[in-house]
Design an enzyme around this catalytic site. Structure first.
Site, PDB file in Angstrom:
ATOM      1  N   GLU A  59       0.889  -1.062   0.073  1.00  9.13           N
ATOM      2  CA  GLU A  59      -0.100  -0.001   0.109  1.00  9.13           C
ATOM      3  C   GLU A  59       0.851   1.251   0.081  1.00  9.13           C
ATOM      4  OE1 GLU A  59      -2.623   0.376   3.156  1.00  9.13           O
ATOM      5  OE2 GLU A  59      -3.411   2.343   2.608  1.00  9.13           O
ATOM      6  N   ASP A  60       1.832   1.121   0.745  1.00 11.80           N
ATOM      7  CA  ASP A  60       2.640   2.567   1.138  1.00 11.80           C
ATOM      8  C   ASP A  60       4.150   2.720   0.533  1.00 11.80           C
ATOM      9  OD1 ASP A  60       0.387   3.350   2.703  1.00 11.80           O
ATOM     10  OD2 ASP A  60       1.571   2.679   4.398  1.00 11.80           O
TER      11      ASP A  60
END
Ligand code: MN
Length: 505
Positions: A59-60
């Site tokens: 996600e990051d």
């Protein structure tokens, strides 16, 4: 945490998150590592630990799922993908749409999509727990939002999985942010009470201990304090009358087997007078989440009231660690099933998890299932609906669009002119259903109407409307001139805050 694969995962995550910092200023990678440590304490397996270390990388960071698959295998990649999806409930939904049959219950759909591996939920609970433990680094509005969501979704989920320890910690920490004043009040109330009750508890502990020893029953006995949030909820049920709460403190007796449980209950009743209607046999009839124990409230000779909880070691383990304990025990017994995330020999009331897993497996194999036949009710009295951005809003079953609007912000409620449900124009009398995507249409020219009380279900929304109507009446009385409402700076800010998207974990 020192297997080569775990080390490799820590290296991978450290590189991926390089330069990223948490709100506290610490390097970001401290978070996934702490989550992995929590899971290690819960006795979870290596794939789960590794997935936890990697859970925020897709996600990051620049890393993608394929990188994880190549280096750590399919299982780990599947778990990481699941955690990423559950963070974005709504965007995960779209993906699920492609292979799940239609049903209104998005939460159920989400669970089924993840359900072939319930470890995803366990990772998510550990993730949330660590975020709560470090919540003080965040600005107050984010703190409140995360804390509220925890009380509404994650603590009940932990409860549903019978993970008592996690539920208590989550609920109490979250409640201390949602309502700090009340939290302190209740904490003091429990402390004062336990100080007062200390002597009589000690006396009872000795007397009962003596009796059990005479009967050659092996046991451990200890005091337990009620958690702050459960006291808060119970007080609301009993009209805030603390004198009606008999289990602020309790004595917990752990014995070797079920026979000893009932023997112990009998011995306690031979010593003290049980209070009518307060004997609960959760061994014969376990709670919905599988919790088992005998409870009884008695009046001692010096007129103090004491609750006893009697259970076996195994029941105690399940009550504290729930589903995680099942994983642990199954590791010893069923290595193969365990490795694939499939659990067997669950306590009967956790069998819905097996059902969930079976459903998911069938779907993956391309078979059809009837979702309505599944008996999985996670939150029976609640519905979950979504904002167009994917924020989950929980409402009581029966709520209407204006309840939703007032829940987002009273300004949105007060200026509502219509509603779109699942992308289609609908009307404000339409009862919301599980999984609806709700968009409130507003107009600056709109003003709150007293006729709206018919279109409200929740007391929260009614109270907000009443305030608005009162304010409007006062305004008319004082200065009848400006009819169009001018938004103050604070209101504009609050409104845009309310619209802001989900918290990022
Ligand atoms: Mn996280």
């Amino acid at each position: 945490m020192d297997s080569p694969k775990v080390k490799q995962a820590i290296e991978f995550a450290t590189k991926a998150h390089e330069g990223q910092k948490r709100a506290s200023g610490e390097p970001f990678v401290t978070h996934p590592i702490a989550v992995a440590e929590i899971l290690l304490n819960w006795g979870m397996d290596e794939d789960t630990i590794i997935a936890a270390i990697l859970h925020d990388t897709v996600e990051d960071t620049e890393r993608c799922l394929q990188d994880i698959k190549t280096q750590f295998g399919e299982q780990v990649a599947f778990l990481v993908d699941g955690v990423t999806k559950i963070t974005h409930a709504r965007s995960g939904m779209r993906d699920i749409d492609t292979y799940l049959p239609a049903t209104k219950d998005n939460l159920l759909r989400l669970l089924i999509a993840l359900g072939s591996d319930i470890r995803v939920l366990i990772i998510k609970l550990a993730d949330r727990l660590h975020n709560l433990r470090t919540l003080d680094a965040l600005p107050p509005d984010r703190q409140k939002k995360i804390a509220k969501e925890t009380l509404e979704i994650f603590a009940p989920l932990a409860d549903r999985l019978n993970m008592g320890q996690v539920r208590v910690e989550m609920a109490d920490v979250a409640f201390s942010y949602v309502n700090p004043t009340r939290y302190k009040e209740l904490k003091k109330m429990i402390e004062d009470h336990s100080k007062n009750a200390h002597k009589s508890l000690l006396k009872a502990e000795r007397a009962v201990g003596q009796l059990l020893s005479n009967e050659k029953i092996k046991f451990t006995i200890s005091g337990r304090l009620k958690s702050i949030y459960s006291l808060h909820k119970k007080l609301a049920k009993y009209h805030q009358n603390i004198n009606e709460i008999y289990d602020l403190t309790a004595l917990r007796i752990i014995v070797n087997d079920i026979t000893d449980c009932y023997l112990t209950l009998g011995l306690i009743h031979s010593l003290y007078t049980p209070m009518g209607g307060r004997i609960k046999d959760y061994i014969a009839v376990p709670k919905q989440n599988g919790y088992q124990s005998l409870h009884t409230t008695v009046i001692t000779k010096d007129k103090s009231i004491i609750e006893f909880q009697i259970r076996t070691h195994e029941m105690h383990e399940y009550a504290e660690r729930g589903l995680a304990a099942s994983f642990y025990y199954n590791e010893q017994k069923l290595t193969e099933n365990y490795r694939t995330g499939k659990i067997q020999h669950l306590p009967t009331n956790l069998l819905w998890i097996t059902e969930l897993q079976d459903a998911a497996a069938k779907l993956r194999a391309g078979k059809k299932i009837d979702l309505n036949k599944l008996k999985i009710h996670l939150f029976s009295d609640k519905i979950f609906v979504y904002t167009p951005k994917g924020d989950i809003i929980d409402l009581p079953n029966g709520a209407l669009p204006l309840d939703f609007a007032y829940r987002l912000h009273s300004e949105i409620g007060g200026t509502a002119i219509g509603v779109k449900i699942n992308g289609k124009m609908s009307n404000l009398n339409k009862k919301l259903e599980q999984g609806d995507v709700v968009e409130i249409l507003t107009s600056k020219k709109q003003t709150p109407k007293s006729s709206w009380f018919d279109k409200l279900f929740t007391s929260h929304a009614r109270q907000k409307l009443r305030q608005q109507l009162g304010r409007a009446a006062a305004q008319i009385a004082h200065k009848p001139e400006p009819k169009t409402k001018i938004e103050t700076k604070a209101e504009t800010k609050a409104k845009s805050e309310a619209k802001k998207s989900r918290p990022k974990n």
